[in-house]
Scaffold this active site. Structure first.
Site, PDB file in Angstrom:
ATOM      1  N   ASP A  54      48.222  39.767  24.276  1.00  6.00           N
ATOM      2  CA  ASP A  54      48.784  39.983  25.604  1.00  6.00           C
ATOM      3  C   ASP A  54      48.022  41.135  26.256  1.00  6.00           C
ATOM      4  O   ASP A  54      47.790  42.176  25.636  1.00  6.00           O
ATOM      5  CB  ASP A  54      50.268  40.328  25.500  1.00  6.00           C
ATOM      6  CG  ASP A  54      50.891  40.599  26.858  1.00  6.00           C
ATOM      7  OD1 ASP A  54      51.121  39.635  27.588  1.00  6.00           O
ATOM      8  OD2 ASP A  54      51.135  41.788  27.168  1.00  6.00           O
ATOM      9  N   HIS A 136      33.199  39.955  41.060  1.00  4.82           N
ATOM     10  CA  HIS A 136      32.426  40.853  41.927  1.00  4.82           C
ATOM     11  C   HIS A 136      33.186  42.165  42.092  1.00  4.82           C
ATOM     12  O   HIS A 136      34.406  42.194  42.232  1.00  4.82           O
ATOM     13  CB  HIS A 136      32.082  40.198  43.257  1.00  4.82           C
ATOM     14  CG  HIS A 136      33.166  40.104  44.280  1.00  4.82           C
ATOM     15  ND1 HIS A 136      33.455  41.126  45.171  1.00  4.82           N
ATOM     16  CD2 HIS A 136      34.010  39.100  44.593  1.00  4.82           C
ATOM     17  CE1 HIS A 136      34.426  40.740  45.981  1.00  4.82           C
ATOM     18  NE2 HIS A 136      34.795  39.515  45.652  1.00  4.82           N
ATOM     19  N   GLU A 182      28.453  40.693  46.521  1.00  5.76           N
ATOM     20  CA  GLU A 182      29.036  39.352  46.688  1.00  5.76           C
ATOM     21  C   GLU A 182      29.446  39.126  48.123  1.00  5.76           C
ATOM     22  O   GLU A 182      29.285  38.019  48.673  1.00  5.76           O
ATOM     23  CB  GLU A 182      30.243  39.192  45.751  1.00  5.76           C
ATOM     24  CG  GLU A 182      30.829  37.778  45.714  1.00  5.76           C
ATOM     25  CD  GLU A 182      31.947  37.538  46.732  1.00  5.76           C
ATOM     26  OE1 GLU A 182      32.464  36.415  46.798  1.00  5.76           O
ATOM     27  OE2 GLU A 182      32.304  38.492  47.475  1.00  5.76           O
ATOM     28  N   GLU A 183      29.982  40.170  48.745  1.00  2.30           N
ATOM     29  CA  GLU A 183      30.474  40.025  50.106  1.00  2.30           C
ATOM     30  C   GLU A 183      29.367  39.792  51.123  1.00  2.30           C
ATOM     31  O   GLU A 183      29.626  39.408  52.258  1.00  2.30           O
ATOM     32  CB  GLU A 183      31.297  41.260  50.513  1.00  2.30           C
ATOM     33  CG  GLU A 183      32.543  41.496  49.666  1.00  2.30           C
ATOM     34  CD  GLU A 183      33.633  40.459  49.908  1.00  2.30           C
ATOM     35  OE1 GLU A 183      33.406  39.527  50.696  1.00  2.30           O
ATOM     36  OE2 GLU A 183      34.713  40.584  49.304  1.00  2.30           O
ATOM     37  N   ASP A 313      49.308  39.822  36.173  1.00  2.41           N
ATOM     38  CA  ASP A 313      49.600  39.787  34.738  1.00  2.41           C
ATOM     39  C   ASP A 313      49.299  38.411  34.161  1.00  2.41           C
ATOM     40  O   ASP A 313      48.645  38.275  33.114  1.00  2.41           O
ATOM     41  CB  ASP A 313      51.066  40.156  34.523  1.00  2.41           C
ATOM     42  CG  ASP A 313      51.413  40.378  33.057  1.00  2.41           C
ATOM     43  OD1 ASP A 313      50.491  40.640  32.256  1.00  2.41           O
ATOM     44  OD2 ASP A 313      52.601  40.279  32.716  1.00  2.41           O
ATOM     45  N   ASP A 317      46.312  37.479  31.386  1.00  3.89           N
ATOM     46  CA  ASP A 317      46.621  36.846  30.099  1.00  3.89           C
ATOM     47  C   ASP A 317      45.921  35.492  29.974  1.00  3.89           C
ATOM     48  O   ASP A 317      45.447  35.126  28.889  1.00  3.89           O
ATOM     49  CB  ASP A 317      48.127  36.666  29.950  1.00  3.89           C
ATOM     50  CG  ASP A 317      48.867  37.975  29.714  1.00  3.89           C
ATOM     51  OD1 ASP A 317      48.211  38.957  29.302  1.00  3.89           O
ATOM     52  OD2 ASP A 317      50.085  38.026  29.949  1.00  3.89           O
TER      53      ASP A 317
END
Length: 449
Positions: A54, A136, A182-183, A313, A317
Site C-alpha cells: 500500500d 512530467h 511536457e507543457e 491514493d 496504489d
C-alpha cells in the site's frame, strides 16, 4: 498535460516533428545487455508475482507539499526554464539517490532555455526487459501545477521509493522518469526516446504514464493502448469496486505519446482535466456533474488544495500494483510463431484489406495472451483501424483510428485474449485506412501462441 493542438497539414506536421526531435544532447543508454530480442508486456498470470505494498497517501501528499513550497519560493510556478522546475528535479533526485537508485539528469534545449529529464534506474532485473514508469514534472507558468502534474510526479516518486523500501528484486529492469517541458509539447520525453539507440529502444517492453491523477472532481480513466497494461489497471479497480472508463481527453497529449509513436506499448491513468463530468459519471464516481474534472486546469488555483485525496491514493496504489505485477511476473516462455511476410497494399480511404495466416497442428484453443506482432508501413498511422479476425469471424480490435496520431508506421506487438477461439484455422489481420491523403502496406505480421 499539454494543451490540445489542431491537426497541421501532414507534410508540415512531419517536418516540425523532425525538427523538434533532432536534439543534440547526450542520450541515456539502457543497462548493458545481450542482443536478445525482448518480449513485449504480457498479461499478468499471477505466477511468481509479488503483492504490491500500500502506498501511504501521507507520503505522496508530503511530496506535493514540497512542490508547492518550491513553486512559492520561485515565482509561483515550476515551469520549463524557470528555477522552480530545476528545484523540483533536485528534490526528486535527492530522494532517489538516497534510496539507492542510479540517477541521470538528461539535458536538452527548448524555447531558448535548458530543460532537464530525470531518469532513475533500480539495480537488477532483465536488462532486455525494461519496464518504464514516468510523469512530467513541469507546470505551466501560470501556477504551481500541483494536480498537473505534481500528482503524477509524486505518485511515481513514492512508488519508486516503495521499490527501495521493499528491496524489490524484479524480473524486469525498472526505470522511472520525470520529464521536462511536457507543457511545451512533450519535448523532454520525445528527446529521450529519440536519443535512445535502436537496441535500447527495443528493450523497453512497456511505458506507464501518470498525468493528473488527483483531480478534485475526479473520474477514473485508464488508457486503452496496450491491452495487457490496460487489463492490469482495470482488474485492480474492479477489485475495489470502482468502475473505470477509457481515457480519451488526454490521448496524444501527454508523454506516453512519445513512446507510443515509436511502437512501445503504453498505458496509464488519468482523472480528467477541463472536460465536464456528466450526470452518469457523477452517479458512478460521485462528485459534481456539469463541472470540470479540474476547474483549475492550467490556472493559478492549481495548488495543494486542488487535490482529491481518494483519487490520488487509489491511483498511487494502482500504479504500485502495476509495477509489481508487470515487473515481477516471470516472462512467458517463447511460443510457436506463424508469420505472413507477403506485402498487402492498403488503399487510401477505402475498404479494408486482409492478410491471412493458416494455423494447423495445434490442439485446443488459442492463448489468453495471444501475441499479434504487426509491421505496417504507413505515412499517417492515425488513419488506420486494425483488427485480428479469428477463424470463426470474431474480430478483436487492435488499434483505433486517431486524427491526432501523426506518426508513421504501426510496428508493435498486441496481446489478445483469444482463449475462446480454436487455435487451428485461418486467422486474418484486417486493416482499413479511413481518411484520405496517405497510403501504406502490411509488411508482415505474426501470431505467437
Amino acid at each position: 498535460m499539454t494543451h490540445q493542438r489542431s491537426r497541421l497539414p501532414r507534410t508540415i506536421s512531419r517536418r516540425l516533428a523532425a525538427v523538434a526531435l533532432a536534439a543534440t544532447a547526450g542520450l541515456l543508454a539502457a543497462p548493458p545487455a545481450s542482443s536478445a530480442t525482448p518480449d513485449r508486456i504480457q498479461a499478468a498470470t499471477g505466477v511468481g508475482t509479488l503483492a504490491a505494498p500500500d502506498i501511504p497517501i501521507s507520503n505522496v501528499k508530503a511530496h506535493l507539499a514540497q512542490f508547492q513550497s518550491i513553486a512559492g519560493a520561485n515565482g509561483g510556478n515550476r515551469a520549463h526554464g524557470r528555477p522552480g522546475y530545476r528545484a523540483s528535479l533536485d528534490y526528486v533526485k535527492a530522494k532517489l539517490d538516497a534510496a539507492g537508485f542510479t540517477t541521470t539528469v538528461q539535458q536538452f534545449t527548448s524555447s531558448g532555455s535548458t530543460g532537464y529529464n530525470l531518469i532513475a534506474d533500480w539495480p537488477g532485473g532483465d536488462a532486455n526487459q525494461v519496464l518504464m514508469v514516468g510523469a512530467h514534472l513541469d507546470s505551466v507558468s501560470s501556477g504551481a501545477g500541483i494536480n498537473d502534474n505534481g500528482s503524477g510526479s509524486a505518485a511515481v516518486l513514492e512508488t519508486a521509493l516503495a521499490v527501495s523500501r521493499a528491496h524489490l528484486q524484479p524480473t524486469k529492469h525498472l526505470r522511472f522518469a520525470w520529464w521536462g517541458a511536457e507543457e511545451l509539447g512533450l519535448v523532454g520525453s520525445r528527446y529521450y526516446v529519440n536519443n535512445l539507440a535502436a537496441g535500447d529502444r527495443a528493450r523497453v517492453s512497456g511505458y506507464i504514464n501518470l498525468d493528473m491523477v488527483g483531480s478534485p472532481n475526479p473520474g477514473y480513466f485508464v488508457y486503452d493502448d496496450d491491452p495487457a497494461i490496460e487489463k492490469v489497471f482495470k482488474d485492480w479497480y474492479a477489485g475495489i469496486g470502482v468502475a473505470t472508463e477509457i481515457e480519451t481527453e488526454g490521448d496524444g497529449r501527454s508523454d506516453h505519446a512519445s513512446f507510443k509513436n515509436v511502437g512501445i506499448p503504453v498505458g496509464g491513468l488519468f482523472t480528467g482535466a477541463s472536460r465536464t463530468k456528466t450526470a452518469a459519471q457523477a452517479a458512478k464516481w460521485g462528485g459534481t456533474s456539469g463541472q470540470a474534472f479540474d476547474r483549475c486546469y492550467h490556472s493559478s488555483c492549481d495548488t495543494s488544495t486542488n487535490i482529491n485525496d481518494t483519487a490520488l491514493d487509489r491511483n498511487s496504489d494502482a500504479l504500485a500494483h502495476a509495477v509489481w505485477t508487470l515487473g515481477t511476473t516471470e516472462p512467458m516462455p517463447p511460443g510457436e510463431s506463424y508469420e505472413n511476410a507477403t506485402d498487402v497494399a492498403i488503399p487510401d480511404n477505402a475498404a479494408a484489406v486482409t492478410s491471412a495466416l493458416a494455423v494447423s497442428g495445434r490442439t485446443g484453443n488459442a492463448s489468453a495472451a495471444l501475441r499479434v506482432g504487426v509491421d505496417i508501413k504507413h505515412t499517417w498511422r492515425g488513419d488506420l483501424v486494425v483488427d485480428l479476425v479469428a477463424p470463426d469471424g470474431t474480430a478483436y480490435r487492435l488499434k483505433n483510428s486517431s486524427s491526432s496520431d501523426s506518426a508513421d508506421n504501426v510496428i508493435t506487438t498486441y496481446t489478445v485474449d483469444a482463449s475462446s477461439e480454436a487455435a487451428n484455422g485461418t486467422w486474418r489481420l484486417r486493416v482499413q485506412d479511413v481518411a484520405s491523403q496517405d497510403t501504406g502496406y502490411v509488411d508482415s505480421w505474426k501470431l505467437t501462441f
